[in-house]
Write a protein that holds these residues in place. Sequence first.
Motif, PDB file in Angstrom:
ATOM      1  N   SER A  26       2.215  12.985   2.940  1.00  0.00           N
ATOM      2  CA  SER A  26       1.485  12.149   1.978  1.00  0.00           C
ATOM      3  C   SER A  26       2.340  10.995   1.480  1.00  0.00           C
ATOM      4  N   PHE A  27       3.620  11.264   1.222  1.00  0.00           N
ATOM      5  CA  PHE A  27       4.513  10.206   0.748  1.00  0.00           C
ATOM      6  C   PHE A  27       4.616   9.088   1.783  1.00  0.00           C
ATOM      7  N   ALA A  28       4.783   9.455   3.034  1.00  0.00           N
ATOM      8  CA  ALA A  28       4.919   8.446   4.089  1.00  0.00           C
ATOM      9  C   ALA A  28       3.628   7.658   4.267  1.00  0.00           C
ATOM     10  N   GLN A  29       2.496   8.332   4.189  1.00  0.00           N
ATOM     11  CA  GLN A  29       1.227   7.619   4.317  1.00  0.00           C
ATOM     12  C   GLN A  29       1.003   6.659   3.161  1.00  0.00           C
ATOM     13  N   GLY A  30       1.407   7.074   1.951  1.00  0.00           N
ATOM     14  CA  GLY A  30       1.306   6.172   0.805  1.00  0.00           C
ATOM     15  C   GLY A  30       2.227   4.980   0.951  1.00  0.00           C
ATOM     16  N   LEU A  82       3.902  -4.403   1.350  1.00  0.00           N
ATOM     17  CA  LEU A  82       5.186  -4.822   0.795  1.00  0.00           C
ATOM     18  C   LEU A  82       5.417  -6.328   0.932  1.00  0.00           C
ATOM     19  N   LYS A  83       4.949  -6.910   2.001  1.00  0.00           N
ATOM     20  CA  LYS A  83       5.094  -8.367   2.144  1.00  0.00           C
ATOM     21  C   LYS A  83       4.316  -9.097   1.053  1.00  0.00           C
ATOM     22  N   GLY A  84       3.134  -8.604   0.741  1.00  0.00           N
ATOM     23  CA  GLY A  84       2.346  -9.186  -0.344  1.00  0.00           C
ATOM     24  C   GLY A  84       3.017  -9.002  -1.692  1.00  0.00           C
ATOM     25  N   LEU A  85       3.628  -7.837  -1.903  1.00  0.00           N
ATOM     26  CA  LEU A  85       4.348  -7.583  -3.152  1.00  0.00           C
ATOM     27  C   LEU A  85       5.575  -8.486  -3.272  1.00  0.00           C
ATOM     28  N   ILE A  86       6.284  -8.667  -2.165  1.00  0.00           N
ATOM     29  CA  ILE A  86       7.441  -9.573  -2.166  1.00  0.00           C
ATOM     30  C   ILE A  86       6.990 -10.986  -2.525  1.00  0.00           C
ATOM     31  N   LEU A  87       5.945 -11.461  -1.869  1.00  0.00           N
ATOM     32  CA  LEU A  87       5.441 -12.809  -2.131  1.00  0.00           C
ATOM     33  C   LEU A  87       4.957 -12.953  -3.574  1.00  0.00           C
ATOM     34  N   THR A  88       4.201 -11.976  -4.049  1.00  0.00           N
ATOM     35  CA  THR A  88       3.670 -12.039  -5.407  1.00  0.00           C
ATOM     36  C   THR A  88       4.771 -12.050  -6.448  1.00  0.00           C
ATOM     37  N   SER A  89       5.743 -11.155  -6.312  1.00  0.00           N
ATOM     38  CA  SER A  89       6.806 -11.108  -7.316  1.00  0.00           C
ATOM     39  C   SER A  89       7.663 -12.369  -7.267  1.00  0.00           C
ATOM     40  N   ASN A  90       7.912 -12.904  -6.070  1.00  0.00           N
ATOM     41  CA  ASN A  90       8.696 -14.139  -5.971  1.00  0.00           C
ATOM     42  C   ASN A  90       7.956 -15.316  -6.602  1.00  0.00           C
ATOM     43  N   VAL A  91       6.662 -15.410  -6.342  1.00  0.00           N
ATOM     44  CA  VAL A  91       5.870 -16.508  -6.921  1.00  0.00           C
ATOM     45  C   VAL A  91       5.811 -16.378  -8.440  1.00  0.00           C
ATOM     46  N   LEU A  92       5.576 -15.165  -8.941  1.00  0.00           N
ATOM     47  CA  LEU A  92       5.497 -14.983 -10.391  1.00  0.00           C
ATOM     48  C   LEU A  92       6.826 -15.287 -11.083  1.00  0.00           C
ATOM     49  N   LEU A  93       7.927 -14.817 -10.511  1.00  0.00           N
ATOM     50  CA  LEU A  93       9.230 -15.140 -11.105  1.00  0.00           C
ATOM     51  C   LEU A  93       9.498 -16.644 -11.048  1.00  0.00           C
ATOM     52  N   GLY A  94       9.117 -17.264  -9.946  1.00  0.00           N
ATOM     53  CA  GLY A  94       9.289 -18.709  -9.840  1.00  0.00           C
ATOM     54  C   GLY A  94       8.458 -19.470 -10.858  1.00  0.00           C
TER      55      GLY A  94
END
Length: 117
Positions: free
Chosen positions: A83-87, A93-105
């Motif tokens: 279950s952990f691996a499927q989650g 993660l690419k979307g999370l990286i982009l979102t957090s970088n844009v928000l911090l910027g």
Amino acid sequence: MDPQLRSEISMRRLDHYYDVMRTSIFAYVAIAAVIGFGAEGVALPLIVLVLVITTYGVLAGKTALEDVENLRGDMTEEFAQTSFAQGLKARNLKGLILTSNVLLGLIGLSELIAIVF
């Protein structure tokens, strides 16, 4: 690498990401307080601090999430069925990286605008 170690590393890297974001946001709030309530004539140090915090948040956060993404690619077939691996596989993660970088910027940019104007 056994599944126990992989999941432990994944959780620690995600914790590191959350620590980076918490530290960056706290520093941004502190700088906003200085902008709002501080003395005049501290623009240059504040600009440098905003740039450093933004760079730290973007680079450290991105690195932590890329490590999780790399661990996700190293899963054994047996571990991939848990279950952990499927989650972990379901997260974008690419979307999370982009979102957090844009928000911090954007936060950094808004603070720079508040300092300069």
